[in-house]
Design a protein around this motif. Structure first.
Motif, PDB file in Angstrom:
ATOM      1  N   ASN A  80       0.858  -1.184   0.000  1.00  0.00           N
ATOM      2  CA  ASN A  80       0.000   0.000   0.000  1.00  0.00           C
ATOM      3  C   ASN A  80       0.897   1.239   0.000  1.00  0.00           C
ATOM      4  OD1 ASN A  80       0.511   0.974   2.835  1.00  0.00           O
ATOM      5  ND2 ASN A  80      -0.411  -1.018   3.330  1.00  0.00           N
ATOM      6  N   GLY A  81       0.268   2.394  -0.153  1.00  0.00           N
ATOM      7  CA  GLY A  81       1.046   3.619  -0.254  1.00  0.00           C
ATOM      8  C   GLY A  81       1.041   4.480   0.977  1.00  0.00           C
ATOM      9  N   ASN A  82       0.621   3.933   2.107  1.00  0.00           N
ATOM     10  CA  ASN A  82       0.468   4.742   3.316  1.00  0.00           C
ATOM     11  C   ASN A  82       1.780   5.359   3.798  1.00  0.00           C
ATOM     12  OD1 ASN A  82      -2.263   4.118   3.350  1.00  0.00           O
ATOM     13  ND2 ASN A  82      -1.993   2.332   4.682  1.00  0.00           N
ATOM     14  N   GLY A 113      -6.570   2.202   0.739  1.00  0.00           N
ATOM     15  CA  GLY A 113      -6.511   3.431   1.530  1.00  0.00           C
ATOM     16  C   GLY A 113      -6.023   4.658   0.792  1.00  0.00           C
ATOM     17  N   ARG A 114      -5.352   4.523  -0.344  1.00  0.00           N
ATOM     18  CA  ARG A 114      -4.815   5.679  -1.052  1.00  0.00           C
ATOM     19  C   ARG A 114      -5.063   5.556  -2.546  1.00  0.00           C
ATOM     20  NH1 ARG A 114      -1.020   9.103   1.063  1.00  0.00           N
ATOM     21  NH2 ARG A 114      -1.652  10.330  -0.753  1.00  0.00           N
ATOM     22  N   ASP A 115      -5.350   6.672  -3.160  1.00  0.00           N
ATOM     23  CA  ASP A 115      -5.524   6.742  -4.604  1.00  0.00           C
ATOM     24  C   ASP A 115      -4.154   6.909  -5.253  1.00  0.00           C
ATOM     25  OD1 ASP A 115      -5.742   8.470  -7.144  1.00  0.00           O
ATOM     26  OD2 ASP A 115      -7.783   7.765  -6.884  1.00  0.00           O
ATOM     27  N   GLU A 158      -3.190  10.409  -6.483  1.00  0.00           N
ATOM     28  CA  GLU A 158      -2.784  11.327  -5.417  1.00  0.00           C
ATOM     29  C   GLU A 158      -1.365  11.009  -4.944  1.00  0.00           C
ATOM     30  OE1 GLU A 158      -4.360  14.006  -4.353  1.00  0.00           O
ATOM     31  OE2 GLU A 158      -5.859  13.599  -5.899  1.00  0.00           O
ATOM     32  N   LEU A 159      -1.039   9.726  -4.852  1.00  0.00           N
ATOM     33  CA  LEU A 159       0.320   9.342  -4.484  1.00  0.00           C
ATOM     34  C   LEU A 159       1.321   9.802  -5.543  1.00  0.00           C
ATOM     35  CD1 LEU A 159      -0.292   5.732  -3.144  1.00  0.00           C
ATOM     36  CD2 LEU A 159       0.563   7.662  -1.814  1.00  0.00           C
ATOM     37  N   ASP A 213       2.067  13.353  -4.966  1.00  0.00           N
ATOM     38  CA  ASP A 213       2.925  13.509  -3.784  1.00  0.00           C
ATOM     39  C   ASP A 213       4.384  13.198  -4.117  1.00  0.00           C
ATOM     40  OD1 ASP A 213       0.716  14.163  -2.305  1.00  0.00           O
ATOM     41  OD2 ASP A 213       0.520  12.213  -1.319  1.00  0.00           O
TER      42      ASP A 213
END
Length: 266
Positions: A33-35, A57-59, A62-63, A66
């Motif tokens: 995951n990208g958390n 948990g993350r699109d 959006e990652l 970032d």
């Protein structure tokens, strides 16, 4: 090249790690995951991130933003099984250096990473100052010996960095960079460049809104749109406002070089 794989499917992570490892890439790490992606990038120091779109948990988009805003020197290859027809355009506009739509074969993976690496290497070579007696190397350089001047406008710092590298190695003199349409208009007025590379989707003022203003303050400048969206409607709209053509994201040196040869040798 050090590769960080961010993919929630364990089988896909294993496939990518095995294939890339067999081809000489160093697998810096794997995430499901990208958390903690930004922290892991700082720790593992990859040069390429293979990033899945749909993560827990993350699109992925959006990652991608970032990563590009924090580490513009890192290339992101965006991977997805989404049937959204526009996802490749959105990924390119958000700064993806490469794109893979699932299911993909081994050759597709290797070809895409090879192209990404070639672009980055070209950009890095362009950062090395040329010898003092070096002459112009560009297609279309003026006979007087001066290099064609250019301004790069894109809200994504990663794309600006890559495009600057490619254009510099092709012999262009980058006199300014900007991150939105308002800055683009000011840069055009101050520098009067031969070519201005203009992103379509930007905050404050879009490229299409800025285009006629740039043409007004610097009518001799050839404005080239930079976009992941090559729909007929957008191309026609840009041409109607005075654009001289477009460069497609993600940036590919061969395409840019061929385009510049046609543009500057008219």
């Amino acid at each position: 090249m050090r590769v960080l794989i961010v993919e929630d499917n364990a089988s896909m992570r294993t496939l990518l790690a095995t294939l890339l490892g067999s081809q000489g890439y160093t697998i810096a790490g794997q995430l499901e995951n990208g958390n903690t992606l930004l922290d892991e990038i700082r720790r593992l120091k990859p040069t390429i991130v293979c990033l899945d779109y749909q993560l827990p948990g993350r699109d992925g988009l959006e990652l991608l933003k970032d990563v590009n805003s924090t580490f513009p020197e890192i290339d992101v290859v965006f991977m997805t099984g989404s049937e959204d027809a526009d996802i490749d355009k959105r990924a390119a506009d958000n700064g993806a250096s490469g794109f893979l739509r699932k299911p993909f074969g081994q050759k597709q993976i290797l070809d895409e990473l090879r192209q990404v690496c070639e672009v980055r290497q070209q950009a890095e070579r362009a950062d090395v100052p040329p010898p003092a007696n070096a002459g112009p190397t560009s297609p279309g350089a003026r006979r007087t010996g001066g290099r064609p001047t250019a301004v790069i406008v894109d809200d994504n710092s990663s794309i600006r960095l890559l495009l600057k590298g490619v254009l510099t190695e092709l012999g262009m003199n980058i006199v300014a960079q900007a991150g939105n349409g308002e800055e683009a208009v000011r840069a055009a007025q101050v520098h009067q460049p031969q070519v201005l590379f203009l992103d379509v989707n930007m905050p404050l003022m879009s490229g299409l809104d800025a285009l006629p203003k740039i043409r007004e303050v610097s009518p001799a400048t050839a404005v080239v749109m930079v976009t992941g969206d090559t729909s007929r409607e957008l191309v026609q709209q840009a041409a109607g406002l005075g654009a001289r053509g477009y460069i497609v994201k993600p940036v590919r040196p061969a395409y840019v070089e061929n385009f510049l040869k046609k543009l500057l040798n008219r």
